[in-house]
Design an enzyme around this catalytic site. Structure first.
Site, mmCIF file in Angstrom:
data_model
loop_
_atom_site.group_PDB
_atom_site.id
_atom_site.type_symbol
_atom_site.label_atom_id
_atom_site.label_comp_id
_atom_site.label_asym_id
_atom_site.label_seq_id
_atom_site.Cartn_x
_atom_site.Cartn_y
_atom_site.Cartn_z
ATOM 1 N N ASP A 231 40.292 39.670 86.345
ATOM 2 C CA ASP A 231 40.551 40.526 87.495
ATOM 3 C C ASP A 231 41.935 41.119 87.270
ATOM 4 O OD1 ASP A 231 40.563 41.927 89.837
ATOM 5 O OD2 ASP A 231 40.026 40.246 91.133
HETATM 6 C C1 BGC Z 1 40.131 43.458 92.732
HETATM 7 C C2 BGC Z 1 38.920 43.811 91.889
HETATM 8 C C3 BGC Z 1 39.035 45.234 91.421
HETATM 9 C C4 BGC Z 1 40.321 45.404 90.629
HETATM 10 C C5 BGC Z 1 40.540 46.805 90.111
HETATM 11 C C6 BGC Z 1 41.423 43.778 91.996
HETATM 12 O O1 BGC Z 1 42.512 43.622 92.838
HETATM 13 O O2 BGC Z 1 40.098 42.104 93.063
HETATM 14 O O3 BGC Z 1 37.761 43.619 92.644
HETATM 15 O O4 BGC Z 1 37.929 45.559 90.645
HETATM 16 O O5 BGC Z 1 41.415 45.079 91.484
HETATM 17 O O6 BGC Z 1 40.825 47.666 91.153
#
Ligand code: BGC
Length: 758
Positions: A231
């Site tokens: 993530d």
């Molecule tokens: C979120 C993800 C997301 C990623 C990119 C993260 O903070 O938890 O779900 O895909 O950011 O934006």
């Protein structure tokens, strides 16, 4: 692995390999020109395409292109219809291709442990079967268009509070049955190109370093073949991450960790083969993704908007409809109240936020209907009282046939990044609904929210329609559902408890400092409420229709099976009304084994199907159940196990209401081999006839030498084992030795245990 990829890896320097294991920026993988390794792009997800505007500054990550906002995850699950979800996936896949996006960072598949999690709107369900099937359909839809998905956030990410560093403490059975199951179903049934590991720790280990989950379970047990990416910002120790099976760090940290990884390889701490494995997988992904991603093809936003609207209609859940208050008839003079009628809340906040090109409101949708008037009453943006607006709405309610209040959670109430701290609508909304019911008995409430809310007025209103966050077609879809042109067919993918305090995670959510104990275990959502026989506001699976359905005979093609066999279940559904509509047939399984030692939920969802029926039409719905419908995860054998016994296969209208059932006896093909020890109890030993035979002389000796001596008239001839069964029940093998005044020896005990273990 493709030999071409293997030979390409051989040509790469260590530095190039390490650099490939991090993104080049926020959204791209690293390009290596020297070797013709292209860069591919990924974007959020899940309810539409959030592609960063190519004309914006590279750091302006929230500036995204105009795109179509589809219903949120919770809505898709509420459709209880994998075809609908597949269609959404297809649309998003097509948009990604046209925009040159190789992978959509979706779907979010975490379990809704508490109604408070700020991202509940993005997630599917409190039930892993529904969540897993919905995720699989979404992934299959997107990937059918040659675009990848990223199944997220793997795993134990069930709250937003301290999401980077809390440790989800989850026992093995609960992990397997609840928090992994939805991921397992999705991985096995849809083969996502990528999996995104969560920010948090699980049982003491950061997910980005969790070898057991990222490699042993995800890859080795479930057969996942894609790449695992972090993530955004979830990496803590890149060296440990690579060793654990984390292939790609996102976003790229501009080489912040590269030198540490290179050093670790050079000093022998990290085998180079570990990097090679990640690189092979990334190359495989990148070439597949680059092959398929078309650039700047045209796509028709207007066409997709109409699809988004249709999909929204599939997800609306009619919770209550007394006196057939709905649909609103065309000659009824109706007052719409609430800022949400003008400015719908149709999506949640955070990384999933789509820059919607075309939003419609329910007011705009009924603008030509002279029978509808509007009073704002309260704002959709905050929870402030405006007395003038409040009383105007109450006054206007007096002289109309019906009042429809559009209530919901303002944006600030729920979002990625934080959790809610209560389950209530803004007080002004509750007060206004209450005040209106005092002057007009025909009140309908339409809800726009991403997760359960309390409804203190529920007994005073005639109807409640839950639209959740219905995407950019929300307004028209809601108007059509109110007027009856859409017949609601959604079902709740989560329980609405009466009060937050009733929720099983209430005490432990959201943990002490960085530790979150999942003490409720497998009893999440309806599994808990049913076990405790608790009243809820609306149960999991609940949803009404304007049609009336009935069920015919249920049939199982066998009433006895081994756990490597299947049973086919069929049931007829009949539309008894004049109104065409869709029924969701829900199948649950209940273990009916009174002598069991295994804690189980009352029933668990194991199948669902949505069927369309014309007036008076009858259709047969079929389910095939295999071992997974009956098994629980047994940590003693580290495997799924079907306890031999009776199982009720139930057709239900929701998790609490059984319509009809049939009993099937299931036996494991390979019965669990019990392991006997000093602590094995008599009561357990005699359940197994073979073991009973072996152990009986030992316990008889104990009875003779010890138990029977307590009675004065004891002679060896008049000792009857049956008289002592009750005392023996809780006697362990070692108790017989301990209490036999030396007549049973240690060696005798050991001999018995050895014989029992065969
Ligand atoms: C979120 C993800 C997301 C990623 C990119 C993260 O903070 O938890 O779900 O895909 O950011 O934006």
């Amino acid at each position: 692995m493709d030999p071409k990829i293997k030979s390409l890896v051989k040509k790469m320097t260590l530095e190039e390999k390490v650099s490939l294991c991090s993104g080049s920026d926020f959204w791209h993988t690293q390009e290596i020109k020297r070797l013709d390794i292209p860069s591919v792009m990924m974007s959020d997800g899940p309810n539409g395409l959030r592609k960063q505007d190519p004309d914006a500054d590279v750091r302006a990550t929230s500036k995204s292109i105009k795109a179509v906002c589809f219903p949120a995850g919770v809505n898709l699950a509420a459709s209880f219809d994998t075809d609908t979800v597949f269609r959404v996936g297809e649309m998003i896949g097509e948009e990604c291709r046209a925009e040159g996006v190789a992978t959509i960072l979706a779907p979010g598949n975490n379990i809704k442990r508490s109604p408070l999690c700020g991202r509940n709107f993005e997630y599917y369900s409190e039930d892993p079967y529904l969540a897993g099937k919905t995720a699989a359909a979404y992934i299959n839809g997107v990937q059918s268009k040659g675009v990848g998905t990223s199944l997220k956030h793997f795993c134990g990410n069930n709250q937003e509070y301290r999401r980077n560093c809390y440790d989800s403490r989850i026992d093995e059975r609960t992990l397997r049955e609840i928090y992994l199951k939805g991921f397992e179903i999705a991985v096995k049934e849809s083969k996502p190109w990528t999996v995104m590991c969560a920010y948090n720790l699980v049982n003491g280990i950061q997910m980005s370093e969790n070898k057991r989950l990222l490699t042993d379970i995800l890859r080795n047990e479930w057969g996942f073949e894609g790449i695992v990416m972090s993530d955004w910002g979830a990496v803590r120790d890149r060296v440990k991450g690579i060793a654990a099976g984390l292939d790609l760090e996102m976003p790229g940290s501009k080489g912040a960790y590269d030198s540490l990884v290179i050093e670790a390889v050079k000093n022998g701490e990290l085998p180079e083969e570990d990097i090679d494995r990640c690189v092979e997988r990334i190359l495989d992904y990148v070439f597949k993704a680059a092959d398929d991603a078309g650039q700047n093809r045209e796509w028709d936003r207007e066409k997709d908007h109409l699809v988004a609207r249709d999909i929204a209609g599939e997800c609306i859940v009619l919770l209550k409809n007394e006196n057939r208050a709905l649909p609103v008839k065309s000659d009824e003079f109706t007052l719409f109240v609430g800022g949400f009628a003008k400015t719908p809340r149709f999506q949640g906040g955070g990384s999933s936020h789509v820059n919607s090109a075309n939003t419609d409101s329910v007011l705009a949708a009924v603008q030509y209907n002279s029978k509808v008037i509007y009073e704002e009453g309260f704002s959709a943006f905050d929870d402030m009282y405006d007395e003038r607006k409040f009383y105007r709405a109450v006054e206007a309610s007096r002289d109309v046939d019906k009042v429809v209040v559009f209530a919901g959670l303002p944006d600030s109430y729920e979002s990625e990044g934080y959790d809610r701290d209560h389950m209530n609508l803004p007080q002004v909304q509750n007060d206004l609904i209450d005040a209106i019911t005092k002057v007009n008995p025909h009140v309908i409430v339409v809800l726009e929210n991403g997760a359960p809310v309390t409804m203190p007025w529920v007994d005073k209103v005639e109807a409640v329609m839950e639209t959740y966050l219905c995407g950019e077609g929300a307004g028209t879809a809601t108007a059509l559902a109110l007027s009856g042109k859409i017949n609601p067919s959604g079902r709740l993918p989560e329980t609405f408890p009466l009060r937050l305090e009733d929720n099983p995670s209430y005490i432990d959510f959201s943990g002490d400092s960085n530790t979150v104990e999942y003490r409720e275990g497998i009893f999440v959502g309806y599994r808990y409420y049913s076990k405790r026989k608790m009243d809820v506001l609306f149960p999991f699976g609940h949803g009404l229709s304007y049609s009336t359905f009935s069920y015919g005979m249920m049939n199982c093609d066998t009433d006895k099976m081994k756990d490597d066999e299947t049973v086919e279940v069929t049931i007829d559904v009949i539309n008894e009304s004049e109104i065409p509509g869709k029924e969701v047939v829900q199948l649950y399984v209940e273990a009916d084994i009174p002598e069991t030692n295994v804690r189980r939920a009352v029933r668990e969802l194991k199948g669902f199907k949505k069927v369309y029926l014309e007036p008076h039409e009858r259709k047969t719905v079929e389910f095939i159940l295999d071992k997974s419908a009956f098994a629980y995860y047994d940590p003693e054998i580290s495997d799924w196990y079907v306890e031999p016994g009776d199982y009720k296969v139930e057709i239900c209208s929701n998790a609490q209401t059984v319509i009809t059932y049939k009993t099937v006896t299931v036996v494991p093909k390979k019965p669990k081999k019990p392991v006997y020890s000093e602590n094995s109890l008599y009561v357990d030993i005699i359940k197994n006839p073979k073991a009973a035979k072996i152990a009986r002389p030992y316990f008889e000796k104990y009875v003779k030498e010890c138990l029977a001596t307590r009675t004065d008239d004891r002679t060896d001839d008049n000792i009857n084992m049956a008289d002592h069964e009750v005392e023996l029940v809780d006697t362990a093998i070692r108790n017989a030795l301990n209490m036999s005044y030396g007549s049973i020896t240690y060696d005798e005990m050991q001999e018995l245990i050895d014989k029992l273990n065969g």
